[in-house]
Design a protein around this motif. Sequence first.
Motif, mmCIF file in Angstrom:
data_model
loop_
_atom_site.group_PDB
_atom_site.id
_atom_site.type_symbol
_atom_site.label_atom_id
_atom_site.label_comp_id
_atom_site.label_asym_id
_atom_site.label_seq_id
_atom_site.Cartn_x
_atom_site.Cartn_y
_atom_site.Cartn_z
ATOM 1 N N ARG A 171 13.011 -3.429 -4.077
ATOM 2 C CA ARG A 171 13.352 -4.678 -4.766
ATOM 3 C C ARG A 171 12.233 -5.698 -4.641
ATOM 4 O O ARG A 171 11.929 -6.452 -5.561
ATOM 5 N N LYS A 172 11.601 -5.696 -3.466
ATOM 6 C CA LYS A 172 10.479 -6.617 -3.252
ATOM 7 C C LYS A 172 9.344 -6.276 -4.222
ATOM 8 O O LYS A 172 8.788 -7.157 -4.881
ATOM 9 N N TRP A 173 9.040 -5.003 -4.336
ATOM 10 C CA TRP A 173 7.953 -4.591 -5.217
ATOM 11 C C TRP A 173 8.286 -4.910 -6.683
ATOM 12 O O TRP A 173 7.443 -5.336 -7.444
ATOM 13 N N GLU A 174 9.547 -4.683 -7.020
ATOM 14 C CA GLU A 174 9.971 -4.946 -8.390
ATOM 15 C C GLU A 174 9.771 -6.422 -8.748
ATOM 16 O O GLU A 174 9.255 -6.760 -9.809
ATOM 17 N N SER A 175 10.149 -7.271 -7.803
ATOM 18 C CA SER A 175 10.020 -8.707 -8.052
ATOM 19 C C SER A 175 8.548 -9.096 -8.226
ATOM 20 O O SER A 175 8.197 -9.917 -9.071
ATOM 21 N N CYS A 176 7.673 -8.465 -7.443
ATOM 22 C CA CYS A 176 6.241 -8.772 -7.561
ATOM 23 C C CYS A 176 5.666 -8.192 -8.855
ATOM 24 O O CYS A 176 4.826 -8.815 -9.513
ATOM 25 N N LEU A 177 6.150 -7.018 -9.222
ATOM 26 C CA LEU A 177 5.672 -6.408 -10.473
ATOM 27 C C LEU A 177 6.021 -7.300 -11.660
ATOM 28 O O LEU A 177 5.224 -7.511 -12.573
ATOM 29 N N ARG A 178 7.229 -7.870 -11.624
ATOM 30 C CA ARG A 178 7.684 -8.708 -12.742
ATOM 31 C C ARG A 178 6.997 -10.064 -12.757
ATOM 32 O O ARG A 178 6.878 -10.690 -13.819
ATOM 33 N N ALA A 179 6.582 -10.541 -11.568
ATOM 34 C CA ALA A 179 5.997 -11.886 -11.494
ATOM 35 C C ALA A 179 4.703 -11.944 -12.290
ATOM 36 O O ALA A 179 3.943 -10.974 -12.341
ATOM 37 N N ALA A 216 -2.469 1.099 -1.120
ATOM 38 C CA ALA A 216 -3.077 1.345 -2.433
ATOM 39 C C ALA A 216 -1.996 1.674 -3.458
ATOM 40 O O ALA A 216 -2.045 1.218 -4.606
ATOM 41 N N ILE A 217 -0.986 2.443 -3.024
ATOM 42 C CA ILE A 217 0.115 2.773 -3.936
ATOM 43 C C ILE A 217 0.877 1.491 -4.318
ATOM 44 O O ILE A 217 1.208 1.278 -5.491
ATOM 45 N N ALA A 218 1.098 0.622 -3.325
ATOM 46 C CA ALA A 218 1.757 -0.658 -3.621
ATOM 47 C C ALA A 218 0.912 -1.465 -4.605
ATOM 48 O O ALA A 218 1.438 -2.080 -5.541
ATOM 49 N N GLY A 219 -0.405 -1.442 -4.386
ATOM 50 C CA GLY A 219 -1.309 -2.179 -5.278
ATOM 51 C C GLY A 219 -1.154 -1.711 -6.714
ATOM 52 O O GLY A 219 -1.031 -2.512 -7.646
ATOM 53 N N TYR A 220 -1.107 -0.395 -6.884
ATOM 54 C CA TYR A 220 -0.941 0.156 -8.229
ATOM 55 C C TYR A 220 0.422 -0.251 -8.793
ATOM 56 O O TYR A 220 0.535 -0.710 -9.929
ATOM 57 N N ALA A 221 1.452 -0.120 -7.970
ATOM 58 C CA ALA A 221 2.811 -0.361 -8.457
ATOM 59 C C ALA A 221 3.012 -1.794 -8.935
ATOM 60 O O ALA A 221 3.695 -2.029 -9.928
ATOM 61 N N VAL A 222 2.452 -2.758 -8.231
ATOM 62 C CA VAL A 222 2.707 -4.156 -8.611
ATOM 63 C C VAL A 222 1.580 -4.755 -9.436
ATOM 64 O O VAL A 222 1.695 -5.867 -9.949
ATOM 65 N N GLY A 223 0.457 -4.031 -9.530
ATOM 66 C CA GLY A 223 -0.659 -4.548 -10.303
ATOM 67 C C GLY A 223 -1.574 -5.455 -9.507
ATOM 68 O O GLY A 223 -2.055 -6.466 -10.017
ATOM 69 N N ALA A 224 -1.817 -5.116 -8.245
ATOM 70 C CA ALA A 224 -2.729 -5.900 -7.410
ATOM 71 C C ALA A 224 -4.003 -5.110 -7.190
ATOM 72 O O ALA A 224 -3.967 -3.890 -7.072
ATOM 73 N N SER A 225 -5.126 -5.813 -7.138
ATOM 74 C CA SER A 225 -6.374 -5.096 -6.890
ATOM 75 C C SER A 225 -7.015 -5.511 -5.564
ATOM 76 O O SER A 225 -8.096 -5.056 -5.219
ATOM 77 N N THR A 226 -6.348 -6.374 -4.831
ATOM 78 C CA THR A 226 -6.884 -6.792 -3.536
ATOM 79 C C THR A 226 -5.796 -6.722 -2.478
ATOM 80 O O THR A 226 -4.651 -7.096 -2.726
ATOM 81 N N GLY A 227 -6.191 -6.229 -1.314
ATOM 82 C CA GLY A 227 -5.239 -6.165 -0.211
ATOM 83 C C GLY A 227 -5.847 -6.686 1.078
ATOM 84 O O GLY A 227 -7.068 -6.663 1.256
#
Lengths: 603, 154
Positions: A171-179, A216-227
């Motif tokens: 749910r956390k990832w989903e919310s970030c993906l939508r943001a 890296a998988i989280a980055g792909y899932a939510v659309g982030a390129s920096t961690g």
Amino acid sequence: MTTRRFLISRGTCCVSAGADRVADALETELRKVGLGGIQVKRVGCPGFSQLDPVVIVEPEGLLYAEVRPEDAPELAKSLTPGGQPVERLFYRRNGEAVPRFADIPYYRRQDRVLMKNCGTVNPESVEDYVEVGGYAALRKVLTGLTQVEVVEEVKRSGLRGLGGAGFATGRKWESCLRAKGEHKFVICNGDEGDPGAFVDRSLLEGDPHSVLEGMAIAGYAVGASTGYIYVRAEYPLAVRRLRMAIEQARDFGFLGENILGTGFTFNLQIFQGAGAFVCGESTALTQSIEGYRGMPRPLPRPRTTEAGLNASPTVLNNVKTFAAIRWIINEGAAWFAARGTARSKGTALFSLTGKVANCGLIEVPMGATLREVVCEIGGGVPGGKPIKAIQTGGPSGGCLPANLLDTPVDFDSLAAVGSMMGSGGMVVMDEETCMVDIARYFMDFCKKESCGQCPLCRLGTVQMLSTLTAITEGRGKAGDIDLLLELSEAVARGSICGLGQSAPNPVLSTIRHFRDEYEAHINERACPARVCKALISYYISPERCVGCGLCSKECPVDAIRGERRQIHVIDQDRCTRCGLCVNACPERFAAVERQPGQVPANA
Amino acid sequence: MSEEQLARLREILAAHEGKRGSLIPILQDVQSALGYLPEAAMPHIARHTGVSAGQVYGVAGFFAQFHLKPRGRKVVSVCKGTACHVQGATRVMERLEEHLGIKEGETTPDGEYTLESVACVGCCALAPCVVVNNDDVHGRLDPHAAVAVLAKDK
Ligand SMILES: Cc1cc2nc3c(=O)[nH]c(=O)nc-3n(C[C@H](O)[C@H](O)[C@H](O)COP(=O)(O)O)c2cc1C
Ligand code: FES
């Protein structure tokens, strides 16, 4: 795998127990007997800290415990033709040798998923990680799954954040993906602030790539390129291993620009904490990465997933949460969710410490009972003594009494009895641990770590600490328990972050389950556990004293009188209760006793 | 600050981007190079990161890791993590305070020892532990053995 080799663990605990010296000695000795070709492989810590340093011989899987450099010649010789295993170094349980790693009950009863690589894979080698299936999940995601599919898979797995609060990760990832946001960030919380936990440290030291892969998988899932990986200041070895891992992953194309030729970019940086517990809280953590004092943002605050680091959408998860991701992707959500209870899926990880026979890291399915963890795997209190309490959740958690040993370890069951899952510390306490002192210990911690923003947290913790201190110092008053309960409610209600909101938990749980101990301190001026200095006394048993005089030599304040070969007596007015005489008295006499309360005047 | 210290400071500043986000990493590097954060370094750091000197102090003062005064040649840290506490860390600390003649957080007048506490060094199986200069862990101590650690370290 059939290669013959030695495995030697190199976590912080192993190294301080001398693992590096053992590895060097083994290499030298192998060369001496003409076996220089046999590898001495450095691996992460397998977690049974009590036995450190541990050497494992493959392919047989023999385990040698508490190995010292002097043992190297014998170990090397055991591999020469006709050589025999070194039985004296086998792990012994109830006097019986258990030669094989896999047969040791400590390991056999666990269910190692996140920690599978700890103790078998070299954390300093990306090739090693790839050999056991590393970065396959990242490849699978980048080449075959959409962002939404990844999020859905994580949601279906039922994974809940392993940093303590147990928020649903999907749910956390989903919310970030939508943001909406031009930049998004992924942050790994490796602050591990609980002063009795070292699970995250062990994962970062023992299997750093699994955390990088999850990020890296989280980055792909939510659309982030920096961690960012936020690592606690006191973890130098973890930082070194992470640096190495990031560099190697970049060289192999698992991180950086155009990962695996798919066009996905993900860059990782390490940020070292600077020693503040409150920085484990999400908004304080992002503030400190931005270069501010690590204070939680005032309420109302936007969600981190919508406006986190630099006001951009941010996914922030614990080390263990990220380490679980590759398993969910590789084996499937259903496989992961097959473990655990209805509302807590997967495994729970603890660093089991305190008065327990087998200290170390433990991974069990969610829902295993405290008894299984502490008694069956942990072996109970050394010497078969009774368990008094089990503490989980550190300064935010609670102490549970032995009659709750059948409580399952999962987010909801622990919360229901006044403790919490926490981020991994589990401390076993026996009859010699004072519950009021423990409450005071955690309150002292929270008082020092309060960032000071909320008056009720800042001042309330001071007041609670001084009340608890008074009780432990024999100045407790009738009504103090009620005062503590009242203050607890005020502090919990008047704080904007989890530090203050949960700071009263150790006090509340000890009052709830060990109220008689508070009462003994206040009403009888006695500490039943014989810990609180002002409420105990030392006494020399006339029956057992042989007049050897060792105690009086050791006493720094000359409080012990007695001629040689005469029974010695402690002058209670002079005695500062430092306890050195107990250590000084030879074990075969054990004449010095620590007693609750005051010794009767003429004793 | 000596010329040498100033030179180290300049090197560190040059290695970090001049922005607010570099503040904590810079303070960490300065402290690890010089052992503490000299007062005279603050304005330089402030200028480089574009924040006020007061804010630099604010951040440095907030985090336990930063020290504004020089510390002893040997920093003796008694672990006060939960496992060590349960196994008697308080008595170890008291004995060391008595032996060194200083309180927790202080440095001996000859600049030899600083006595500190630290939370869990990850060696709970060896509790109670004392760490000397950040990486030398001594475990399974009682008050007596803790004093012996210092003697051995001389
Ligand atoms: C005072 C305080 C300290 C915290 N310390 C930590 C910590 O050391 N590590 C951690 O992962 N989460 C910590 N948290 C929880 C984080 O705020 C956050 O919930 C968590 O990192 C989210 O990751 P998860 O969903 O994977 O658990 C802390 C929270 C508070 C209020
Ligand atoms: S509590 Fe001291 S090493 Fe963990």
